[in-house]
Design a protein around this motif. Sequence first.
Motif, PDB file in Angstrom:
ATOM      1  N   LEU A 143      99.103 -34.732  96.510  1.00  0.00           N
ATOM      2  CA  LEU A 143     100.319 -34.395  95.775  1.00  0.00           C
ATOM      3  C   LEU A 143     100.541 -32.885  95.742  1.00  0.00           C
ATOM      4  O   LEU A 143     101.668 -32.409  95.901  1.00  0.00           O
ATOM      5  CB  LEU A 143     100.250 -34.934  94.340  1.00  0.00           C
ATOM      6  CG  LEU A 143     100.405 -36.442  94.177  1.00  0.00           C
ATOM      7  CD1 LEU A 143     100.051 -36.855  92.754  1.00  0.00           C
ATOM      8  CD2 LEU A 143     101.805 -36.889  94.543  1.00  0.00           C
ATOM      9  N   ASP A 157     101.950 -31.504  98.843  1.00  0.00           N
ATOM     10  CA  ASP A 157     103.382 -31.812  98.884  1.00  0.00           C
ATOM     11  C   ASP A 157     103.905 -32.013 100.304  1.00  0.00           C
ATOM     12  O   ASP A 157     105.010 -31.592 100.640  1.00  0.00           O
ATOM     13  CB  ASP A 157     104.172 -30.710  98.165  1.00  0.00           C
ATOM     14  CG  ASP A 157     105.542 -31.184  97.718  1.00  0.00           C
ATOM     15  OD1 ASP A 157     105.737 -32.408  97.592  1.00  0.00           O
ATOM     16  OD2 ASP A 157     106.424 -30.336  97.513  1.00  0.00           O
ATOM     17  N   ARG A 168     102.894 -33.795  90.496  1.00  0.00           N
ATOM     18  CA  ARG A 168     103.309 -32.997  91.659  1.00  0.00           C
ATOM     19  C   ARG A 168     104.032 -31.736  91.195  1.00  0.00           C
ATOM     20  O   ARG A 168     103.865 -30.660  91.759  1.00  0.00           O
ATOM     21  CB  ARG A 168     104.206 -33.822  92.570  1.00  0.00           C
ATOM     22  CG  ARG A 168     104.614 -33.090  93.828  1.00  0.00           C
ATOM     23  CD  ARG A 168     105.388 -33.983  94.759  1.00  0.00           C
ATOM     24  NE  ARG A 168     104.469 -34.472  95.777  1.00  0.00           N
ATOM     25  CZ  ARG A 168     104.702 -35.501  96.569  1.00  0.00           C
ATOM     26  NH1 ARG A 168     105.814 -36.188  96.459  1.00  0.00           N
ATOM     27  NH2 ARG A 168     103.827 -35.861  97.477  1.00  0.00           N
TER      28      ARG A 168
END
Length: 179
Positions: free
Chosen positions: A128, A131, A166
């Motif tokens: 996360l 990304d 995130r």
Amino acid sequence: MVCPRCIMTVESVLNSLNIPFTRVSLGEVEVPAKPTEAERERIERGLQKVGFELIETRVNKIIEDIKQALIEYLYLGMDAQNTKLSTFITKKNPYDYSYLSDLFSSIEGRTIEQFFILQRIEKVKELLVYDQLSLTEISYQTGFSSVHHLSSQFKKVTGLTPSHFRKIGAAKRKSLDNI
């Protein structure tokens, strides 16, 4: 040791101490001869300086072997789904799973499955933070059957949704070997 950088770090420590070795792999160092007590103490101090510990007892070795098997299983992602976790562990550790499970729980204070879930969630956190993958890709890579399953496990462990995590990023991550 849980990654290639760990192996390089241990090799560097051994080289700096002039301790000969034939092989360093995840969780193990092969030496041509049994180290003297003074060498063993130097190795132990050198490893502690970089955040590692020397594991010599049979029980601790078994626990480390279980952890290594769990990490290997995790990195297989959905490719591991055709093999049960317990089967994978017993292939790597020649003991009955109930013995390994009881031993692990008594030493670690949590079950193998709980430990594995924590490992998976930390891997999800890592992905996360990078990304670069969608939640669907992350769920596949970490062996979750669906995004919903990943999200519910993630929220249960962290108290956050993957999307919210995130946004807040790396501040909530732990390294896999610190779980």
